[in-house]
Design an enzyme around this catalytic site. Sequence first.
Site, PDB file in Angstrom:
ATOM      1  N   TYR A 148      -9.784  -1.641   0.500  1.00  0.00           N
ATOM      2  CA  TYR A 148      -9.262  -2.693   1.364  1.00  0.00           C
ATOM      3  C   TYR A 148     -10.324  -3.779   1.513  1.00  0.00           C
ATOM      4  CZ  TYR A 148      -5.833   0.880   2.755  1.00  0.00           C
ATOM      5  OH  TYR A 148      -4.858   1.860   2.768  1.00  0.00           O
ATOM      6  N   GLY A 175       6.895  -3.699   7.786  1.00  0.00           N
ATOM      7  CA  GLY A 175       7.274  -4.773   8.689  1.00  0.00           C
ATOM      8  C   GLY A 175       8.754  -5.063   8.730  1.00  0.00           C
ATOM      9  N   PHE A 176       9.517  -4.488   7.801  1.00  0.00           N
ATOM     10  CA  PHE A 176      10.950  -4.767   7.734  1.00  0.00           C
ATOM     11  C   PHE A 176      11.663  -4.404   9.031  1.00  0.00           C
ATOM     12  CE2 PHE A 176      15.226  -3.029   6.923  1.00  0.00           C
ATOM     13  CZ  PHE A 176      15.864  -4.178   6.487  1.00  0.00           C
ATOM     14  N   PHE A 177      11.318  -3.266   9.628  1.00  0.00           N
ATOM     15  CA  PHE A 177      12.033  -2.828  10.823  1.00  0.00           C
ATOM     16  C   PHE A 177      11.575  -3.555  12.080  1.00  0.00           C
ATOM     17  CE2 PHE A 177      12.895   0.769   7.970  1.00  0.00           C
ATOM     18  CZ  PHE A 177      14.275   0.771   8.064  1.00  0.00           C
ATOM     19  N   LEU A 182       7.158   1.485   9.450  1.00  0.00           N
ATOM     20  CA  LEU A 182       8.070   0.387   9.803  1.00  0.00           C
ATOM     21  C   LEU A 182       8.542  -0.368   8.567  1.00  0.00           C
ATOM     22  CD1 LEU A 182       6.259  -0.946  12.998  1.00  0.00           C
ATOM     23  CD2 LEU A 182       8.236   0.580  12.844  1.00  0.00           C
TER      24      LEU A 182
END
Length: 345
Positions: free
Chosen positions: A64, A213-215, A210
């Site tokens: 990362y 981020g979609f939800f 999630l």
Amino acid sequence: MAAAPVSVRRMKLGSQGLEVSAQGLGCMGMSAFYGERKPEADMVALLRHAVAAGVTFLDTSDVYGPHTNEILIGKALQGGVRSKVQLATKFGISPDLTEVHGDPAYVRAACEASIRRLGIDSIDLYYQHRIDTKVPIEVTIGELKKLVEEGKIKYIGLSEASASTIRRAHAVHPITAVQLEWSLWTRDVEQDIIPTCRELGIGIVAYSPLGRGFFSSGAKLVSELPDNDFRKNLPRFQPDNMEKNALIFERVSQMAARKGCTSSQLALAWVHHQGADVCPIPGTTKIGNLNQNLGALSVKLTPEEMVELESYATMDDVQGDRILSTNLNTWRDSETPPLSSWKGN
């Protein structure tokens, strides 16, 4: 600074003694892949707020940034914070994202480099980030076992490993946790990986609970993403697929309204209800979102509501693969070579 809405319970992750907060924090988006790197001071404040709120299980990786997320977390751990945290990091993916490595020399060098960047004496949970299909898993785990014996790591984990690889690894040294993508719209792990982990007493860490981020936002998420956010290239986020997937979000949102919570809290609560051995690690870069995610811990779902939620996102309903098909993404690998084939040192 706003206080978190609920207290965070503790849970045992795996059967070797590791105890973590029942909800962790995925730290990738603070430094990599989701647009520009976020301001360091803001992210340190977020990390310390999370720990103060009871979210003590922090998840990072050497890739990362690369490396910058571990350095960031190292700074956040200063001033007595380290003693309150269970820290997980990972190795195995090359900095240019083109190769996967699991040979002993690489394992050792990566571990020692992560320890230096994090500014710590020992890594609580050390994952192989992706499985090197060129190196027998027994060889990789054998080196990790040595690192445990030397006190450089406390517990061993695997990320995106197949059931057969998990079994072979666990036979060399107990695996404490397997990290995998698990959410309402990514459920293939339920077929054989989850049952294998439970049979062996291995904890389950759910990343992207999630749906990246979609939800939280549904279809509008795509239009809000910067050009350098890798989600813009994922199959499920392409216009034709997203138009159909938006119906899933609409149904989840309607149920959330009936439950008096947000769509993201409902989707996250679904993961929490999978069992006491499951720890989701939603990521965020905002304190408000972190507090909202913690609210999922107080959302209760009946068996009937679980079935209803799952009916919204069947395999036929979800359009598009979860990942890009590239050489690197031998995700949930097939098989590493047999130990008898290994000619390395």
